[in-house]
Write a protein that holds these residues in place. Sequence first.
Motif, PDB file in Angstrom:
ATOM      1  N   ILE A   1       0.848  -1.191   0.000  1.00 34.70           N
ATOM      2  CA  ILE A   1       0.000   0.000   0.000  1.00 34.70           C
ATOM      3  C   ILE A   1       0.885   1.243   0.000  1.00 34.70           C
ATOM      4  O   ILE A   1       2.095   1.157   0.200  1.00 34.70           O
ATOM      5  CB  ILE A   1      -0.958   0.068   1.221  1.00 34.70           C
ATOM      6  N   ASP A   2       0.273   2.398  -0.220  1.00 35.91           N
ATOM      7  CA  ASP A   2       0.999   3.656  -0.065  1.00 35.91           C
ATOM      8  C   ASP A   2       0.054   4.687   0.534  1.00 35.91           C
ATOM      9  O   ASP A   2      -1.157   4.650   0.305  1.00 35.91           O
ATOM     10  CB  ASP A   2       1.545   4.140  -1.411  1.00 35.91           C
ATOM     11  N   THR A   3       0.604   5.593   1.320  1.00 33.79           N
ATOM     12  CA  THR A   3      -0.190   6.653   1.957  1.00 33.79           C
ATOM     13  C   THR A   3       0.514   7.988   1.687  1.00 33.79           C
ATOM     14  O   THR A   3       1.682   8.002   1.304  1.00 33.79           O
ATOM     15  CB  THR A   3      -0.272   6.431   3.479  1.00 33.79           C
ATOM     16  N   PRO A   4      -0.183   9.105   1.889  1.00 34.90           N
ATOM     17  CA  PRO A   4       0.451  10.406   1.631  1.00 34.90           C
ATOM     18  C   PRO A   4       1.654  10.675   2.548  1.00 34.90           C
ATOM     19  O   PRO A   4       1.731  10.124   3.646  1.00 34.90           O
ATOM     20  CB  PRO A   4      -0.668  11.412   1.926  1.00 34.90           C
ATOM     21  N   VAL A   5       2.549  11.539   2.102  1.00 31.32           N
ATOM     22  CA  VAL A   5       3.742  11.855   2.892  1.00 31.32           C
ATOM     23  C   VAL A   5       3.370  12.703   4.113  1.00 31.32           C
ATOM     24  O   VAL A   5       4.068  12.688   5.112  1.00 31.32           O
ATOM     25  CB  VAL A   5       4.811  12.543   2.015  1.00 31.32           C
TER      26      VAL A   5
END
Lengths: 501, 501
Positions: free
Chosen positions: A88-92
């Motif tokens: 997954i990826d999430t905002p910085v």
Amino acid sequence: MAEEAAVRAQAETVRKLKQDKADPDEIAKEVTKLLELKAQLGGDEGKQKFVLKTPKGTRDFGPKEMAIRERAFKAIISCFKRHGAEVIDTPVFELKETLTGKYGEDSKLIYDLKDQGGELLSLRYDLTVPFARYLAMNKITNIKRYHIAKVYRRDNPAMTRGRYREFYQCDFDIAGQFDPMIPDAECLKIVHEILSDLQLGDFVIKVNDRRILDGMFAVCGVPDSKFRTICSSVDKLDKMPWEEVRSEMVGEKGLSPEAADRIGEYVQLHGGLDLIERLLQDPKLSQNKLAKEGLGDMKLLFEYLTLFGITEKISFDLSLARGLDYYTGVIFEAVLLQQDNEHVEESVSVGSVAGGGRYDGLVGMFDPKGRKVPCVGVSIGIERIFSILEQRLEASEEKVRTTETQVLVASAQKKLLEERLKLISELWDAGIKAEMLYKKNPKLLNQLQYCEDTGIPLVAIVGEQELKDGVVKLRIVATREEVNVRRESLVEEIRIRTSQC
Amino acid sequence: MAEEAAVRAQAETVRKLKQDKADPDEIAKEVTKLLELKAQLGGDEGKQKFVLKTPKGTRDFGPKEMAIRERAFKAIISCFKRHGAEVIDTPVFELKETLTGKYGEDSKLIYDLKDQGGELLSLRYDLTVPFARYLAMNKITNIKRYHIAKVYRRDNPAMTRGRYREFYQCDFDIAGQFDPMIPDAECLKIVHEILSDLQLGDFVIKVNDRRILDGMFAVCGVPDSKFRTICSSVDKLDKMPWEEVRSEMVGEKGLSPEAADRIGEYVQLHGGLDLIERLLQDPKLSQNKLAKEGLGDMKLLFEYLTLFGITEKISFDLSLARGLDYYTGVIFEAVLLQQDNEHVEESVSVGSVAGGGRYDGLVGMFDPKGRKVPCVGVSIGIERIFSILEQRLEASEEKVRTTETQVLVASAQKKLLEERLKLISELWDAGIKAEMLYKKNPKLLNQLQYCEDTGIPLVAIVGEQELKDGVVKLRIVATREEVNVRRESLVEEIRIRTSQC
């Protein structure tokens, strides 16, 4: 800055015009413009000093560093995938309130964004809190995922030892309600696989449990309200001697000297199953419910690790505390051991390269109804690993290729740019990795030198005779061998010759 | 927030104790603690509303979105590598002054970090300015590199159309002093390759040159000082009709109506080599030095693009301006064309998916002596591409696997956890991608269902009989076929059976 650059650009224009002996009127016009621009700068043009650097605690990765970095990532990602993880990826950045109250004493290290109207934001401090926010927000109760991304801490950087303000974390976590210690054991197996695969030298994975620590604090007479802060002190034992930690506990944190001394006895202990058995018999600890639970699970964990065949690298260590607030069960940390020199028997720890633990309460902190999702995970400290790999590579003088180019399209005579463009276009369209020099009439020697410098194994040389004959001369850089290949067979020939590269 | 979470955690503790029918004294103690914690919250506990979301203009990528994203990245990276690019990375933030004065009117969209003592920082707005800073700082005059990373713009997000405040850019740039238009042509070839490879449908790459624009402004009677701002207005022609752009030029920016009308005539023109030839004969433009240079290079560019065989997708378009300040030569932008429905002949632009151009002055703005490094590059607008791929996938109902797991280690009877752990450990150590359910005694049906749900092709089943016989039952999920495989051949058998996966 913009003005200064405009002055520089204009000065350059004037310089060029003079050099090209341009029309004096034109030069005069441009000089006037230059003077105007300088005037706008307000006379302090010479004093303004522009700092050409990356922000404190950060660095660029050039092609060579990236080649090393990608090697390490590859090993880590393939391990995570081997264990069936999704990604997954999430905002910085996150809403500031998402991060508030999750990191204890370390919260002061969070980077905030400027209030420019709108939401208050902070850069993520780790990948665990965003993961918990993601689970709660999407009502996910069951996932095994990895996440590789940069995190930010306004810490005092020690860049030579791989400590930065911007750094990658490589996290693998298992969320869900499962039978005890099975996912926990897998996390340790993963650390073992990755550190073995990267061949970083000998290592040990220290293991403890927050419940054992809390039970220990209780039986040593630490008041409940001081558990977390005393835990932070214990966490410093890898960097400070016990005497200093003790004086922090007693002096700064107001713990009684007796309680501190009792803690001192426990935190010196480390071992394996034998130590767990002994502590299960400890007259004080065995009376504490939390400690007993923790020790029981620790025993189970060691049974599973025995089945995985990795207990020789695992040390149950009562001094391991880990700083973060959110851990609730097993915690662990992998450290590399380094022989100072061959005659010294005692090996010295050179710092943590992986860590993690169980955090069963964090997702519940985000859920409007407080619904919990038990989680356990591991974070690989990739920056330290980079530092080690970089140093090793420098020592070995191994030449690292930074491109994958298979062939350079070259010409032996002048006026063949069009032919080179036609050929390279054919090669690209066939999926061949190809380069050419961006010159109309490059010298053959320069083209061959470029291959030597960058490690390109093949050169496809077009020349007038070859064009007439419908062939391309293929040169093997390593052996200097040259063969004529029919144009229609060139792609196949390049594929065969580079299949081992 | 921390307090609120502590209350929730404590409430949960109490709930559990009650549920477990624990010692009433213990319950009473924990209830007291809960009341104390609630008191600390100051009574407004019920009113505090926690917002569970990602910051405005950002989003999470779940496993399915990541699978799509990685597919697109793979196509883009393999194209960049095919063209011999190295890779670099830079920090997500830069010194504020590094970004100042590079983006013209768009500078207001830069995210600043809060001043927490120390340097003033901003999040990068694109990858081009950090690249120029990197070149100047390291005195690099010659490189071909790609960089894939997130950039940040405080813009009004239009997320359904793939416009975010945090988004990826995929940049490829060629820096160095070379013969004209050879690297420029390669950038256009790359855009053509990537858009073709991703099969996004029909597209056109619009091309123009800042020198042609500036020359055009000059001959239309735009004062030098208004070049950049009028350029920004022209840049809006893809979103606004000419009449609106004209009134912005005349009304807001103070351009004479005559000059605006002259510009209006030029910016309607688009075509190919024929248009270039026509403009080279244009009585006004051909007298302007800059325009003539630009048109000459445009002709050369079209010659190279003809050799690459891609001119049918290229349109020389005088309305293309591009907003950023730093371009100095060729500029281009790729837009997807979409047939509204099959009966409508005119195709409609659905927005830019790639753009770039030449910026010969940017590195010099960072160099203390103003030394220039000519650059040309392209940026792939990956977020729009994701949006399209996601929509397409949703429409197709294709099932996307989000893991690569080859085999599930399962058991048919109870009390086989240890055997499963032993077997899965062997498989992991042999490099097989394997999972198991984290349960002591999972039902076989649940284990098979897990494979159906996640697309795992094989199940390795351990049972008492198989253990005695030294075999493992391997089940092929798709066909339900089952075969006994000797334990020592299992790894090889799994490899063979999944080699096409």
